[in-house]
Design a protein around this motif. Structure first.
Motif, PDB file in Angstrom:
ATOM      1  N   ASP A 425       0.682  -1.595  -0.135  1.00  0.00           N
ATOM      2  CA  ASP A 425      -0.165  -0.101  -0.051  1.00  0.00           C
ATOM      3  C   ASP A 425       0.960   1.022   0.461  1.00  0.00           C
ATOM      4  O   ASP A 425      -0.010   2.239   0.617  1.00  0.00           O
ATOM      5  N   VAL A 433      -6.664   0.187   0.554  1.00  0.00           N
ATOM      6  CA  VAL A 433      -6.095  -1.101  -0.242  1.00  0.00           C
ATOM      7  C   VAL A 433      -7.694  -1.797  -0.262  1.00  0.00           C
ATOM      8  O   VAL A 433      -7.982  -3.305  -0.620  1.00  0.00           O
ATOM      9  N   SER A 434      -8.617  -1.044   0.312  1.00  0.00           N
ATOM     10  CA  SER A 434     -10.625  -1.973   0.047  1.00  0.00           C
ATOM     11  C   SER A 434     -10.444  -2.441  -1.347  1.00  0.00           C
ATOM     12  O   SER A 434     -11.913  -3.604  -0.579  1.00  0.00           O
ATOM     13  N   TRP A 437     -11.552  -6.574  -1.669  1.00  0.00           N
ATOM     14  CA  TRP A 437     -12.600  -7.161  -1.471  1.00  0.00           C
ATOM     15  C   TRP A 437     -13.364  -6.834  -2.382  1.00  0.00           C
ATOM     16  O   TRP A 437     -14.825  -7.801  -2.376  1.00  0.00           O
ATOM     17  N   THR A 456       3.220  -5.286   2.737  1.00  0.00           N
ATOM     18  CA  THR A 456       2.752  -4.302   3.712  1.00  0.00           C
ATOM     19  C   THR A 456       1.368  -5.343   4.002  1.00  0.00           C
ATOM     20  O   THR A 456       1.284  -3.897   5.232  1.00  0.00           O
ATOM     21  N   ARG A 457       0.132  -4.729   3.026  1.00  0.00           N
ATOM     22  CA  ARG A 457      -0.355  -5.451   3.875  1.00  0.00           C
ATOM     23  C   ARG A 457      -0.753  -7.341   3.843  1.00  0.00           C
ATOM     24  O   ARG A 457      -2.408  -7.220   3.249  1.00  0.00           O
ATOM     25  N   PHE A 459      -1.900  -9.275   6.083  1.00  0.00           N
ATOM     26  CA  PHE A 459      -2.638  -9.726   7.128  1.00  0.00           C
ATOM     27  C   PHE A 459      -4.007  -9.133   6.430  1.00  0.00           C
ATOM     28  O   PHE A 459      -4.991  -9.411   6.424  1.00  0.00           O
ATOM     29  N   ASP A 460      -3.972  -7.819   5.683  1.00  0.00           N
ATOM     30  CA  ASP A 460      -5.906  -7.899   5.080  1.00  0.00           C
ATOM     31  C   ASP A 460      -5.525  -8.999   3.909  1.00  0.00           C
ATOM     32  O   ASP A 460      -6.599  -8.995   4.096  1.00  0.00           O
ATOM     33  N   ALA A 462      -4.801 -12.145   3.358  1.00  0.00           N
ATOM     34  CA  ALA A 462      -5.151 -13.615   4.336  1.00  0.00           C
ATOM     35  C   ALA A 462      -6.161 -12.898   4.726  1.00  0.00           C
ATOM     36  O   ALA A 462      -7.056 -14.580   4.800  1.00  0.00           O
ATOM     37  N   LEU A 463      -6.994 -12.107   5.252  1.00  0.00           N
ATOM     38  CA  LEU A 463      -7.946 -12.023   5.856  1.00  0.00           C
ATOM     39  C   LEU A 463      -9.423 -11.907   4.605  1.00  0.00           C
ATOM     40  O   LEU A 463     -10.224 -13.325   4.636  1.00  0.00           O
ATOM     41  N   ARG A 464      -8.960 -11.442   3.222  1.00  0.00           N
ATOM     42  CA  ARG A 464      -9.317 -11.243   2.374  1.00  0.00           C
ATOM     43  C   ARG A 464      -9.561 -12.921   2.274  1.00  0.00           C
ATOM     44  O   ARG A 464     -10.869 -13.059   1.286  1.00  0.00           O
ATOM     45  N   LYS A 466      -9.297 -15.257   3.478  1.00  0.00           N
ATOM     46  CA  LYS A 466     -10.256 -16.083   4.756  1.00  0.00           C
ATOM     47  C   LYS A 466     -11.962 -15.995   4.146  1.00  0.00           C
ATOM     48  O   LYS A 466     -11.941 -17.278   4.753  1.00  0.00           O
ATOM     49  N   TYR A 467     -11.844 -14.865   4.306  1.00  0.00           N
ATOM     50  CA  TYR A 467     -13.930 -14.915   3.628  1.00  0.00           C
ATOM     51  C   TYR A 467     -13.872 -15.476   2.606  1.00  0.00           C
ATOM     52  O   TYR A 467     -15.012 -15.313   1.558  1.00  0.00           O
ATOM     53  N   ILE A 477       2.397 -16.667   5.691  1.00  0.00           N
ATOM     54  CA  ILE A 477       1.533 -15.002   5.506  1.00  0.00           C
ATOM     55  C   ILE A 477       3.138 -14.917   6.053  1.00  0.00           C
ATOM     56  O   ILE A 477       3.529 -15.218   7.232  1.00  0.00           O
TER      57      ILE A 477
ATOM     58  N   TYR B  24     -15.883   1.497  -1.879  1.00  0.00           N
ATOM     59  CA  TYR B  24     -14.355   1.307  -1.258  1.00  0.00           C
ATOM     60  C   TYR B  24     -14.803   0.050  -0.541  1.00  0.00           C
ATOM     61  O   TYR B  24     -14.477  -0.341   1.088  1.00  0.00           O
ATOM     62  N   GLY B  25     -15.186  -0.528  -1.591  1.00  0.00           N
ATOM     63  CA  GLY B  25     -14.688  -2.739  -1.481  1.00  0.00           C
ATOM     64  C   GLY B  25     -16.046  -2.290   0.693  1.00  0.00           C
ATOM     65  O   GLY B  25     -15.253  -3.033   0.926  1.00  0.00           O
ATOM     66  N   ARG B  27     -18.492  -4.620   0.104  1.00  0.00           N
ATOM     67  CA  ARG B  27     -19.058  -6.118  -0.014  1.00  0.00           C
ATOM     68  C   ARG B  27     -18.130  -7.036   0.647  1.00  0.00           C
ATOM     69  O   ARG B  27     -18.308  -7.520   1.598  1.00  0.00           O
ATOM     70  N   GLY B  28     -16.643  -5.925   1.122  1.00  0.00           N
ATOM     71  CA  GLY B  28     -16.623  -7.031   2.466  1.00  0.00           C
ATOM     72  C   GLY B  28     -17.006  -7.279   3.774  1.00  0.00           C
ATOM     73  O   GLY B  28     -17.420  -8.023   4.824  1.00  0.00           O
ATOM     74  N   ARG B  35     -20.296 -14.446   7.000  1.00  0.00           N
ATOM     75  CA  ARG B  35     -20.324 -15.483   7.311  1.00  0.00           C
ATOM     76  C   ARG B  35     -19.881 -15.848   8.502  1.00  0.00           C
ATOM     77  O   ARG B  35     -20.638 -16.791   9.160  1.00  0.00           O
ATOM     78  N   GLY B 201     -12.389   0.147   4.406  1.00  0.00           N
ATOM     79  CA  GLY B 201     -11.045  -1.163   4.475  1.00  0.00           C
ATOM     80  C   GLY B 201     -12.013  -2.250   3.859  1.00  0.00           C
ATOM     81  O   GLY B 201      -9.597  -2.399   3.787  1.00  0.00           O
ATOM     82  N   SER B 202     -12.270  -2.996   4.416  1.00  0.00           N
ATOM     83  CA  SER B 202     -13.368  -2.930   4.465  1.00  0.00           C
ATOM     84  C   SER B 202     -13.339  -2.543   6.178  1.00  0.00           C
ATOM     85  O   SER B 202     -12.771  -3.518   7.253  1.00  0.00           O
ATOM     86  N   LEU B 264      -6.701 -14.907  12.720  1.00  0.00           N
ATOM     87  CA  LEU B 264      -6.112 -13.918  11.655  1.00  0.00           C
ATOM     88  C   LEU B 264      -6.779 -12.727  11.475  1.00  0.00           C
ATOM     89  O   LEU B 264      -6.063 -11.102  11.286  1.00  0.00           O
ATOM     90  N   ALA B 268      -4.701  -8.546  11.587  1.00  0.00           N
ATOM     91  CA  ALA B 268      -5.000  -8.120  10.631  1.00  0.00           C
ATOM     92  C   ALA B 268      -5.115  -6.304  11.631  1.00  0.00           C
ATOM     93  O   ALA B 268      -4.430  -5.497  11.145  1.00  0.00           O
ATOM     94  N   ARG B 275       1.572   0.196  13.191  1.00  0.00           N
ATOM     95  CA  ARG B 275       2.189   0.530  11.653  1.00  0.00           C
ATOM     96  C   ARG B 275       1.408   1.966  12.393  1.00  0.00           C
ATOM     97  O   ARG B 275       2.503   2.948  12.149  1.00  0.00           O
TER      98      ARG B 275
END
Lengths: 593, 292
Positions: A425, A433-434, A437, A456-457, A459-460, A462-464, A466-467, A477, B24-25, B27-28, B35, B201-202, B264, B268, B275
């Motif tokens: 990002d 980075v949204s 999704w 740099t993202r 985890f974001d 990875a989470l995506r 996962k879903y 990761i 802006y995402g 959908r997330g 889920r 972000g979502s 997880l 995140a 950061r």
């Protein structure tokens, strides 16, 4: 300053003579003559002294710019074409206009969200095969300073271009910079490949780029041919505003329609659609065929606006292998088959765009075919790199549509793939980075033989995933920087104290430049290296940094197989540096000529 | 988690303007709600409500409205005001949980005043208003962390307009980032169970506690549970395929829900906190995940 503009030659007649690209070559231009009308001696003298002043200034700009570039390269600050341009522009803001005016065959500008680099690559290959000297800006250096730099490094200290004869420039231009670029370069052709959502935090929104483009097109000189994607509604609509000639390209192969291909076009084909409402009246378009995102055959049910009929058309697209697309192309003068040596439908559009420009410039058919068929992909656009018995293939994806298309290309055959995703990002990627999704990762579910997630993202992403149905255990990761809290948590558990020390040792091992990582990739299969055996794969925190991620992803790819790497833009640059450090890729800013 | 259809808990989510406000995402957020419901044996039906569709409040248990491009926002504002306004008001006054992000948040306040041109009228659910101060004022862009109910909520913000609160209660206090207006340290707005925020972000994937809170609110409301009075976190009651009759009133709606493996998610979440230099909070977030 004198401008000598070539008039565009649109090929309309029957097949060209067989001498390659002969028809469009214009008479060699001499010194530009004074404008008719400026006859008085005083005026002429004034003009002469002005010209002298300007070329002095240009010379100064060239000399300083190149000195700055040399210094920057010497200090290893970077490739140095942007700094060259930056310094030269500072000293002489009109340096681009000054130098570009000397190009015998003028300039072509390529813009769009996705496919700028590949399209201009195709076009450059075609023009080279037609016997021209093609000058390009370095990939990614697509702001004005990159253009200025590309010209200045080819200029003499006198402020004149070297070997401007037979030369044409093909510049890829950032979407937002297009208005200035057009004003300075007065291109013979301006190509708009597409417009998608990209880097929202930088450009505002899709609509504001579209508004910028519309404004610019209204001001284009009549000598500029617009080359537009008929299948992208916003891009195609620019044609209505043009004063000069317009050439559309598009797909006609209706078997590529998404709704036909995937049954009802529902589950698993989520599409990120970035422009859905009519540019004229605001109603939603209706599609008779949709190829991806908002690309397709559309019509506005309200005001009747519809996709313009393209002059350069792909009648049929067949996939021979993963990266051999056999395309039947029809132009006003030609009908023939071309093999595109790249994967993905988006590359058919890129090739069509290049063919359309070549036609607009009057290039004959043979160099068009050879230029495309023998095209070597730019770094990150499907290029192959051999590493330790594995093949790496790099597929840049920087926005939802780009990534959706890469995923479709990778997973539509149902073959399991080894994957390394890199999500960064940084500013050049877009900080927000949204958009991940909106990407259809669901289609990759169950089809990854191994999956590493980095950047740099990480985890974001990875989470995506996962879903999207991936179990966290399926993913390795590896974020760019350590997650301190996680290391502490692991460290604070009874078993973990030892683990923590191990972690530290591991960290050192994966430091860039720490020989172990380097040799394992270059020499033997990694599995033989005792320290990085399965015991570690099982630890919850397998390290960090892109070098580690690359290492891990390669480890998980058996010898002889292919690892597909899908990075965002700065992820690609990092990978490039990493591979370069290991001596695996050509140097980046070679190819000055 | 399966079978016994007649006893299965069901929630219906109304997704407002899925085609127009999807920048802006968003959908997330929907995926996350769906889920997290499914993993607990709750069926979440998602119904898209486009321009021209009426909003019948008793058909939904949860509403979501996202953010979009300026061009697409104007017809949405008109539709929201003329077609869905009454239904939405009724739903909100009846304590339906509503999540409004970015543009959706602005549309639920009194008005959006662009740098040039006329005001865009909002619904006035939140006593707040938004002003765009022109191109010279920088956009609020970047990672953002707020404190909400003693916990952190992380997200990404990207808005040109600055929102000022009248009597509306903010969703949280800004720990890092800009928030409503980069001036007063507030972020978002709350009215009854309607939540407006700039965080995307979502928002929900990285904030599982907030997602569960919304689901819990919806369950509580639909299945006749006592209205929320405090936000303490007593040990959770397990809801896994149980019938509504088995539920007893609880204070914190999230305690209705069986905890999930959210390691997880919290990693995140913690990565964003780190950061921004919030190491303590990051450690707390991971500990919470381990404890669950």
């Amino acid at each position: 300053m004198q401008q000598h503009r070539p008039s565009p030659v649109i090929s309309q007649g029957p097949k060209q003579s067989d001498s390659r690209g002969s028809r469009w070559l214009r008479p060699k231009k001499g010194r530009p003559a004074a404008k008719p009308g400026s006859v008085t001696g005083a005026a002429r003298a004034g003009q002469r002294s002005r010209r002298r002043r300007l070329s002095l200034r240009a010379a100064l700009a060239v000399i300083s710019g190149r000195a700055a570039g040399a210094l920057s390269r010497r200090l290893r600050l970077g490739g140095g074409t942007s700094i060259v341009g930056l310094v030269a522009q500072r000293l002489y803001p009109d340096i681009i206009r000054h130098l570009a005016a000397q190009l015998e065959h003028g300039s072509v500008l390529v813009t769009g969200t996705n496919g700028k680099t590949t399209t201009s690559g195709f076009l450059a290959a075609i023009l080279r095969d037609a016997g021209l000297r093609v000058w390009r800006n370095r990939e990614g250096a697509n702001l004005l300073r990159g253009v200025a730099g590309a010209l200045v490094v080819r200029a003499l200290p006198s402020g004149n271009l070297r070997r401007a004869g037979q030369a044409i420039s093909v510049f890829e231009i950032d979407e937002a910079v297009m208005p200035q670029a057009v004003r300075l370069l007065e291109p013979r052709a301006a190509v708009f490949v597409n417009l998608f959502r990209d880097q929202l935090d930088r450009y505002g929104e899709v609509e504001s780029v579209a508004a910028l483009w519309r404004q610019m097109v209204k001001g284009l000189p009549e000598t500029t041919t617009l080359v537009l994607n008929a299948d992208d509604p916003t891009t195609a609509s620019l044609g209505e505003l043009a004063r000069g000639p317009v050439l559309y390209f598009g797909l006609e192969d209706l078997t590529l329609d998404l709704s036909g291909q995937d049954g009802q076009g529902t589950a698993g084909t989520y599409q990120a659609v970035d422009s859905r409402s009519c540019v004229r009246c605001g109603s939603d378009y209706r599609y008779s065929a949709r190829f991806y995102s908002h690309m397709g055959h559309y019509q506005c049910p309200h005001c009747g606006l519809e996709r313009p009929a393209p002059a350069v058309r792909a009648l049929q697209v067949r996939q021979d292998t993963f990266d051999r697309l056999r395309v039947t192309v029809e132009t006003p003068t030609q009908l023939g088959e071309i093999v595109i040596p790249l994967p993905g439908l988006y590359n058919v559009y890129n090739a069509l765009a290049a063919i359309a420009v070549a036609q607009a410039l009057g290039i004959s058919w043979e160099p068009i075919v050879s230029g495309i068929e023998q095209f070597k992909p730019a770094f990150g656009r499907g290029e192959r790199v051999q590493v330790a018995g594995r093949t790496l293939r790099l597929l840049l994806a920087k926005n939802p549509t780009g990534l959706n298309e890469v995923l479709r290309t990778l997973f539509s055959e149902g073959t399991p793939r080894h994957i390394l995703f890199v999500l960064n990002d940084n500013i050049a990627d877009g900080r927000d980075v949204s958009w991940i999704w909106d990407v259809d990762f669901e289609r990759a579910q169950g089809l990854t033989a191994s999956l590493t997630v980095a950047g740099t993202r990480a985890f974001d992403l990875a989470l995506r995933l996962k879903y999207a149905g991936f179990a966290p255990e399926e993913m390795t990761i590896i974020p760019s920087t350590p997650l301190r809290a996680l290391e502490e948590l692991i460290g604070s558990q009874p078993r973990g104290r030892k683990g923590r020390e191990r972690g530290r040792a591991r960290h050192q091992q994966y430091q860039p430049g720490a020989g172990a990582a380097k040799t394992s990739i270059q020499a033997s299969p990694v599995a033989e290296e005792g320290a990085t055996s399965p015991r570690e794969t099982a630890t919850p925190f397998p390290g960090y940094g892109l070098a580690t991620a690359l290492e891990r992803a390669i480890e998980q790819t058996p010898v002889g197989e292919t690892l597909f790497i899908v990075p965002t833009y700065t992820g690609l640059l990092e990978l490039h540096r990493e591979l370069e450090r290991r001596g695996l890729t050509p140097h980046y800013w070679e190819g000055r000529d | 988690m399966h079978g016994r259809n007649e006893a299965r808990l069901t929630l219906t989510l109304g997704h407002l303007y899925p085609d127009q406000l999807n920048l802006y995402g968003d959908r997330g957020n929907i995926l996350t709600l769906k889920r997290r419901c499914e993993l607990r044996g709750i069926e979440l039906r998602v119904v898209g409500l486009g321009i021209g569709d009426a909003l019948a409040p008793d058909e939904y248990d949860l509403l979501f409205i996202g953010g979009g491009q300026d061009k697409e926002q104007a017809p949405v504002a008109q539709d929201l005001f003329e077609t869905k306004g009454i239904g939405l008001w009724a739903a909100i006054e009846d304590d339906m949980p509503v999540l409004a992000v970015c543009g959706g948040y602005q549309l639920l306040a009194h008005y959006y005043r662009p740098a040039e041109g006329p005001d865009m009228k909002g619904l006035g659910v939140f006593d707040a208003w938004t002003v765009h101060k022109g191109p010279r004022t920088p956009r609020c862009i970047g990672d953002v962390v707020i404190s909400w109910n003693g916990m952190t909520v992380v997200g990404f913000e990207n808005h040109g307009g600055r929102t000022y609160l009248g009597t509306a209660r903010p969703l949280g206090k800004v720990l890092k980032g800009h928030g409503n207006n980069a001036e007063d340290g507030t972020e978002g707005a709350v009215y009854r169970n309607a939540y407006g925020t700039y965080l995307h972000g979502s928002l929900l994937p990285k904030n599982p506690h907030f997602a569960d809170y919304l689901i819990g609110l919806a369950l509580q409301r639909k299945y006749g549970l006592r209205r929320l009075t405090s936000l303490s976190m007593p040990p959770g009651e397990i809801l896994n395929g149980s019938t509504p009759a088995q539920l007893t009133p609880v204070d914190d709606p999230t305690t209705l829900l069986r905890p999930l493996d959210d390691r997880l998610e919290w990693q995140a979440h913690a990565a964003i906190l780190e950061r921004l230099g919030l190491y303590e909070e990051a450690a707390a977030a991971l500990r919470r995940a381990e404890a669950a």
